[in-house]
Design a protein around this motif. Structure first.
Motif, mmCIF file in Angstrom:
data_model
loop_
_atom_site.group_PDB
_atom_site.id
_atom_site.type_symbol
_atom_site.label_atom_id
_atom_site.label_comp_id
_atom_site.label_asym_id
_atom_site.label_seq_id
_atom_site.Cartn_x
_atom_site.Cartn_y
_atom_site.Cartn_z
ATOM 1 N N GLN A 1 35.418 33.570 36.823
ATOM 2 C CA GLN A 1 36.244 34.581 36.176
ATOM 3 C C GLN A 1 37.273 35.141 37.156
ATOM 4 O OE1 GLN A 1 36.135 35.350 32.988
ATOM 5 N NE2 GLN A 1 34.417 33.957 32.589
ATOM 6 N N LYS A 2 38.494 35.271 36.683
ATOM 7 C CA LYS A 2 39.542 35.879 37.494
ATOM 8 C C LYS A 2 39.488 37.395 37.311
ATOM 9 C CE LYS A 2 42.671 31.920 37.239
ATOM 10 N NZ LYS A 2 44.033 31.450 36.834
ATOM 11 N N SER A 3 39.415 38.084 38.415
ATOM 12 C CA SER A 3 39.327 39.535 38.347
ATOM 13 C C SER A 3 40.677 40.151 37.983
ATOM 14 C CB SER A 3 38.865 40.097 39.697
ATOM 15 O OG SER A 3 38.801 41.500 39.656
ATOM 16 N N THR A 4 40.643 41.117 37.065
ATOM 17 C CA THR A 4 41.857 41.839 36.701
ATOM 18 C C THR A 4 41.719 43.283 37.177
ATOM 19 O OG1 THR A 4 40.911 42.353 34.539
ATOM 20 C CG2 THR A 4 42.314 40.400 34.695
ATOM 21 N N GLU B 1 35.089 38.292 31.811
ATOM 22 C CA GLU B 1 35.733 39.420 32.475
ATOM 23 C C GLU B 1 35.952 40.600 31.533
ATOM 24 O OE1 GLU B 1 37.878 41.894 35.051
ATOM 25 O OE2 GLU B 1 36.596 40.183 35.468
ATOM 26 N N GLU B 2 36.421 40.328 30.325
ATOM 27 C CA GLU B 2 36.798 41.426 29.437
ATOM 28 C C GLU B 2 35.603 42.168 28.848
ATOM 29 O OE1 GLU B 2 36.349 37.818 26.887
ATOM 30 O OE2 GLU B 2 37.192 38.275 28.835
ATOM 31 N N ASP C 1 36.902 49.637 32.510
ATOM 32 C CA ASP C 1 37.736 50.144 33.603
ATOM 33 C C ASP C 1 36.984 51.216 34.391
ATOM 34 O OD1 ASP C 1 40.281 48.704 33.212
ATOM 35 O OD2 ASP C 1 40.338 49.761 31.301
#
Length: 325
Positions: A67-70, A127-128, A112
Motif C-alpha cells: 500500500q502506498k501511504s497517503t 490504505e483508505e 486521518d
C-alpha cells in the motif's frame, strides 16, 4: 516490504467476490480489483474470476499488494478512546465524523485522526480503510473497534461474519413502536428512486434487526428504543424503521420534513459493542457514553429518573434473548 497475506476457509457455497467482501469488509469494487490483480488463489490455484462459485471448505488465500501511504489531512477534532492495547483500539466516534476517505469526502476522517496519533494500524483492507473492521454512518455516534494489526483485523472480521460480535444501539424514534419487541428480517439494497438512500429490496442483501421498547417521551409522541443488528448493512436501522413507518429524530434523509424535528444530528448511537478479544480470547464489552446533544435531549423530553436505569448495558443485552436469532 513483503506484501501482507490472509487466509479464509469457506463454510458455504458462495461467490468469491461476495465471500471476500464479507470477510474483509471491503467494497465489491475493491475486491474485484484484488482478484483482477492476481492477488487471490483458491485451493492454491490463481483465479481472475470474481464470480467464481466457491464450495464449502475451500481455502482462499489473498496476497495484498503493497500500500502506498497517503498524507493525513489536518485534524482539528478529538476522539474519545474507550480502550487500547497492542491489538485493538475502541473509540466513541462523534457524530458528523466520516470513518474513512472517499472521493466525495473533502474533510478529515477518522482514519486521518488515527494517522495523526501515530497508531500502528492493520492494512488488511487497504490504505483508505486503515484498520477499520466495521463502520458507522457519518451522523451516527458511538462505539467502534479498530484493528491495530492484521491478525486482529482478520479475527474481528470473522466475528462480524459469524455474528459473534454484537452491537446494541439507542435511538429516539417517532411514533412509538406498537409491540414490545419488533423483528424485521427484510433484504436491503440501493434505492431505485434516490441514490443517497437504501431501501427494502427483494434483490438486496439479507438484513435483520430487532427493536425493543425502552421508554416513552413525556408527551408519548416519541420513544427511546434499543436496537440489535444481526447483519451490518448500510443504513440498516434507518431503512428497517422506515419500512414500518417510523423514523429516528434528526434523520432528515429517511425521516419526515416535520417542522417539529429541528435536530441537527440524528439521535442514533452505537451504545454497546461486545466481541472476543483476538489475543486473550476473553469476551469483552464496551459502552460508549452518550454525546451531550443526545443526553440533553433525553433529559429534556424523557423521565430522567427512569432513563439511566433502563439504559444499563447489562439490562439491554438481557432484553435480546437468543430465541430471536
Amino acid at each position: 516490504m513483503t506484501p501482507e497475506e490472509s487466509h479464509f476457509t469457506t463454510d458455504e457455497a458462495i461467490r468469491l467476490d461476495v465471500f471476500l467482501t464479507q470477510s474483509l469488509g471491503q467494497t465489491r469494487n475493491q475486491i474485484t480489483q484484488l482478484i483482477e490483480q492476481n492477488c487471490v488463489t483458491v485451493d492454491g490455484k490463481a483465479t481472475a474470476k470474481s464470480g467464481l462459485k466457491l464450495k464449502p471448505s475451500q481455502n482462499v488465500h489473498i496476497r495484498f499488494p503493497e500500500q502506498k501511504s497517503t498524507p493525513a489531512l489536518k485534524v482539528d477534532f478529538e476522539v474519545e478512546v474507550l480502550f487500547e492495547d497492542n491489538d485493538i483500539l475502541v473509540i466513541n466516534k462523534p457524530s458528523s465524523l466520516t470513518v474513512h476517505p472517499a472521493p466525495s469526502v473533502k474533510e478529515a476522517t477518522l482514519v486521518d485522526w488515527l494517522k495523526h496519533k501515530g497508531i500502528a494500524l492493520s492494512t488488511l483492507s487497504g490504505e483508505e480503510r486503515h484498520g477499520i473492521v466495521h463502520r458507522l454512518d457519518r451522523g451516527t455516534s458511538g462505539a467502534m473497534v479498530i484493528a491495530k494489526n492484521n491478525e486482529a483485523h482478520e479475527a474481528l472480521s470473522l466475528q462480524l461474519q459469524d455474528k459473534t460480535m454484537g452491537r446494541f444501539y439507542l435511538a429516539v424514534i417517532t411514533p412509538p413502536l406498537k409491540e414490545v419487541s419488533t423483528i424485521i428480517d427484510r433484504p436491503i439494497g440501493r434505492s431505485a428512486h434516490n441514490r443517497l438512500k437504501m431501501a427494502i429490496s427483494e434483490t438486496g442483501k439479507n438484513a435483520k434487526t430487532e427493536f425493543r421498547k425502552l421508554l416513552p417521551s413525556n408527551d408519548e409522541s416519541e420513544e427511546l428504543i434499543a436496537c440489535k443488528l444481526y447483519t451490518g448493512r448500510t443504513h440498516q436501522i434507518r431503512v428497517h424503521l422506515e419500512s414500518i413507518s417510523r423514523h429516528i429524530m434528526g434523520d432528515h434523509l429517511y425521516g419526515t420534513s416535520a417542522k417539529s424535528d429541528k435536530m441537527e444530528r440524528i439521535l442514533l448511537h452505537a451504545y454497546n459493542l461486545y466481541f472476543t478479544h483476538p489475543t486473550t480470547k476473553e469476551r469483552v464489552s464496551f459502552t460508549a457514553p452518550l454525546a451531550s446533544v443526545m443526553e440533553d435531549y433525553l433529559q429534556k423530553h424523557f423521565d430522567s429518573k427512569e432513563l439511566h436505569e433502563l439504559i444499563d448495558p447489562v439490562r439491554i443485552e438481557r432484553l435480546f434473548s437468543t430465541e430471536s436469532l
